[in-house]
Design a protein around this motif. Structure first.
Motif, PDB file in Angstrom:
ATOM      1  N   GLY A 104       0.809  -1.208   0.000  1.00 34.25           N
ATOM      2  CA  GLY A 104       0.000   0.000   0.000  1.00 34.25           C
ATOM      3  C   GLY A 104       0.844   1.261   0.000  1.00 34.25           C
ATOM      4  N   LEU A 105       1.932   1.256   0.753  1.00 32.50           N
ATOM      5  CA  LEU A 105       2.834   2.408   0.772  1.00 32.50           C
ATOM      6  C   LEU A 105       3.498   2.616  -0.582  1.00 32.50           C
ATOM      7  N   VAL A 106       3.889   1.508  -1.214  1.00 40.54           N
ATOM      8  CA  VAL A 106       4.516   1.599  -2.532  1.00 40.54           C
ATOM      9  C   VAL A 106       3.539   2.191  -3.546  1.00 40.54           C
ATOM     10  N   LYS A 107       2.283   1.758  -3.516  1.00 39.56           N
ATOM     11  CA  LYS A 107       1.281   2.281  -4.445  1.00 39.56           C
ATOM     12  C   LYS A 107       1.016   3.766  -4.214  1.00 39.56           C
ATOM     13  N   LYS A 108       1.137   4.183  -2.965  1.00 38.73           N
ATOM     14  CA  LYS A 108       0.857   5.579  -2.633  1.00 38.73           C
ATOM     15  C   LYS A 108       2.036   6.501  -2.918  1.00 38.73           C
ATOM     16  N   CYS A 109       3.258   6.006  -2.699  1.00 42.40           N
ATOM     17  CA  CYS A 109       4.432   6.885  -2.702  1.00 42.40           C
ATOM     18  C   CYS A 109       5.388   6.684  -3.873  1.00 42.40           C
ATOM     19  N   PHE A 110       5.207   5.600  -4.638  1.00 40.01           N
ATOM     20  CA  PHE A 110       6.082   5.319  -5.783  1.00 40.01           C
ATOM     21  C   PHE A 110       5.348   5.637  -7.080  1.00 40.01           C
ATOM     22  N   SER A 111       6.096   6.069  -8.076  1.00 37.20           N
ATOM     23  CA  SER A 111       5.516   6.297  -9.404  1.00 37.20           C
ATOM     24  C   SER A 111       5.219   4.948 -10.057  1.00 37.20           C
ATOM     25  N   PRO A 112       4.430   4.907 -11.129  1.00 37.28           N
ATOM     26  CA  PRO A 112       4.169   3.632 -11.810  1.00 37.28           C
ATOM     27  C   PRO A 112       5.442   2.908 -12.252  1.00 37.28           C
ATOM     28  N   ILE A 113       6.433   3.644 -12.760  1.00 41.40           N
ATOM     29  CA  ILE A 113       7.689   3.012 -13.180  1.00 41.40           C
ATOM     30  C   ILE A 113       8.418   2.421 -11.975  1.00 41.40           C
ATOM     31  N   GLU A 114       8.451   3.157 -10.882  1.00 40.80           N
ATOM     32  CA  GLU A 114       9.096   2.649  -9.665  1.00 40.80           C
ATOM     33  C   GLU A 114       8.373   1.421  -9.128  1.00 40.80           C
ATOM     34  N   GLN A 115       7.049   1.443  -9.185  1.00 39.04           N
ATOM     35  CA  GLN A 115       6.265   0.299  -8.719  1.00 39.04           C
ATOM     36  C   GLN A 115       6.571  -0.954  -9.537  1.00 39.04           C
ATOM     37  N   THR A 116       6.646  -0.802 -10.838  1.00 42.88           N
ATOM     38  CA  THR A 116       6.945  -1.944 -11.716  1.00 42.88           C
ATOM     39  C   THR A 116       8.315  -2.525 -11.390  1.00 42.88           C
ATOM     40  N   TYR A 117       9.273  -1.651 -11.190  1.00 38.96           N
ATOM     41  CA  TYR A 117      10.621  -2.109 -10.843  1.00 38.96           C
ATOM     42  C   TYR A 117      10.616  -2.831  -9.495  1.00 38.96           C
ATOM     43  N   TRP A 118       9.933  -2.263  -8.518  1.00 38.08           N
ATOM     44  CA  TRP A 118       9.873  -2.850  -7.180  1.00 38.08           C
ATOM     45  C   TRP A 118       9.223  -4.229  -7.203  1.00 38.08           C
ATOM     46  N   GLN A 119       8.162  -4.368  -7.985  1.00 37.65           N
ATOM     47  CA  GLN A 119       7.453  -5.655  -8.069  1.00 37.65           C
ATOM     48  C   GLN A 119       8.303  -6.754  -8.691  1.00 37.65           C
ATOM     49  N   SER A 120       9.347  -6.385  -9.447  1.00 40.01           N
ATOM     50  CA  SER A 120      10.192  -7.372 -10.108  1.00 40.01           C
ATOM     51  C   SER A 120      11.235  -7.983  -9.167  1.00 40.01           C
ATOM     52  N   LEU A 121      11.328  -7.468  -7.947  1.00 37.45           N
ATOM     53  CA  LEU A 121      12.376  -7.893  -7.026  1.00 37.45           C
ATOM     54  C   LEU A 121      11.920  -9.036  -6.123  1.00 37.45           C
ATOM     55  N   SER A 122      12.898  -9.700  -5.510  1.00 36.75           N
ATOM     56  CA  SER A 122      12.592 -10.724  -4.504  1.00 36.75           C
ATOM     57  C   SER A 122      12.068 -10.039  -3.244  1.00 36.75           C
ATOM     58  N   GLU A 123      11.495 -10.812  -2.327  1.00 33.73           N
ATOM     59  CA  GLU A 123      10.912 -10.224  -1.126  1.00 33.73           C
ATOM     60  C   GLU A 123      11.975  -9.502  -0.285  1.00 33.73           C
ATOM     61  N   ASP A 124      13.143 -10.096  -0.122  1.00 37.58           N
ATOM     62  CA  ASP A 124      14.217  -9.437   0.630  1.00 37.58           C
ATOM     63  C   ASP A 124      14.674  -8.158  -0.057  1.00 37.58           C
ATOM     64  N   GLN A 125      14.795  -8.216  -1.382  1.00 41.21           N
ATOM     65  CA  GLN A 125      15.205  -7.031  -2.132  1.00 41.21           C
ATOM     66  C   GLN A 125      14.156  -5.925  -2.036  1.00 41.21           C
ATOM     67  N   LYS A 126      12.894  -6.320  -1.961  1.00 43.28           N
ATOM     68  CA  LYS A 126      11.816  -5.328  -1.871  1.00 43.28           C
ATOM     69  C   LYS A 126      11.939  -4.485  -0.604  1.00 43.28           C
ATOM     70  N   ILE A 127      12.242  -5.130   0.516  1.00 40.61           N
ATOM     71  CA  ILE A 127      12.380  -4.387   1.770  1.00 40.61           C
ATOM     72  C   ILE A 127      13.545  -3.402   1.681  1.00 40.61           C
ATOM     73  N   THR A 128      14.685  -3.884   1.186  1.00 37.39           N
ATOM     74  CA  THR A 128      15.859  -3.016   1.062  1.00 37.39           C
ATOM     75  C   THR A 128      15.579  -1.842   0.139  1.00 37.39           C
ATOM     76  N   LEU A 129      15.029  -2.120  -1.037  1.00 38.08           N
ATOM     77  CA  LEU A 129      14.792  -1.057  -2.008  1.00 38.08           C
ATOM     78  C   LEU A 129      13.734  -0.073  -1.523  1.00 38.08           C
ATOM     79  N   PHE A 130      12.716  -0.586  -0.821  1.00 35.41           N
ATOM     80  CA  PHE A 130      11.703   0.330  -0.289  1.00 35.41           C
ATOM     81  C   PHE A 130      12.356   1.407   0.571  1.00 35.41           C
ATOM     82  N   TYR A 131      13.223   0.994   1.497  1.00 38.58           N
ATOM     83  CA  TYR A 131      13.847   1.971   2.386  1.00 38.58           C
ATOM     84  C   TYR A 131      14.844   2.858   1.646  1.00 38.58           C
TER      85      TYR A 131
END
Length: 199
Positions: A89-116
């Motif tokens: 939900g935070l990613v959908k609210k605070c990331f652009s569509p391009i950033e969201q697509t990139y974030w969704q392509s990552l592993s779960e561990d990578q997602k936490i790191t990249l989010f921060y």
């Protein structure tokens, strides 16, 4: 251009203002109690008597960081890294569509790191601009191929803003600094090395 990044393990009984006064006093070679700090229209602090000295402060949990430089706009942010229930939900609210697509392509561990990493970059930017998150974090679009740079900034903002991740000196934290100039050198300083008797 030189910027000092101060690291403070914040004692609970001291206020942020206490650290601001002492570090700025040290930087300007004046007593801490004469440091005159005011706030701008959107709440960003500044020095009344030395406006060319720019600074910004952030804290998370018991870790505090502060950036200080001259004739350069600065924003800094630090966050403790921890799992969040509503990360999607935070990613959908605070990331652009391009950033969201990139974030969704990552592993779960990578997602936490990249989010921060993205979060602290964006927070540092809006703090540096001085208008806060009201400008819309999703409007501050990071270049996913070159993550120090932005592809898009809110209307009217200069395009030369960029960010750098920095060593927070603790593994479970993520920190970023935003500046609006190139060729910047960062110098890390620890509070206890300069103020060993002040806690």
């Amino acid at each position: 251009m030189n910027i000092d990044i101060w690291h403070i393990d914040k004692p609970p009984r001291q206020s942020s203002y206490f650290f601001l006064q002492h570090i700025l006093g040290h930087t300007l070679h004046i007593p801490a109690d004469v440091v005159n700090i005011a706030r701008g229209e959107f709440g960003k602090p500044y020095l009344v008597d030395v406006p060319e000295c720019q600074f910004n402060l952030s804290h998370s949990n018991e870790k505090m960081v502060m950036a200080v430089g001259f004739n350069i706009d600065i924003g800094i942010d630090i966050e403790i890294i921890k799992p969040r229930r509503n990360l999607d939900g935070l990613v959908k609210k605070c990331f652009s569509p391009i950033e969201q697509t990139y974030w969704q392509s990552l592993s779960e561990d990578q997602k936490i790191t990249l989010f921060y990493e993205f979060w602290t970059r964006k927070e540092a930017l809006v703090k540096g601009i001085g208008r806060g998150i009201a400008i819309g974090l999703q409007n501050c679009e990071i270049n996913v191929a070159k993550q120090n740079d932005f592809l898009r900034l809110p209307h009217g903002e200069e395009s030369n803003w960029h960010t750098h991740l920095f060593d927070t000196q603790q593994k479970n934290y993520c920190g970023a600094i935003a500046v609006n100039q190139n060729h910047v050198t960062f110098h890390h300083k620890n509070w206890v090395n300069y103020f060993p008797l002040i806690t």
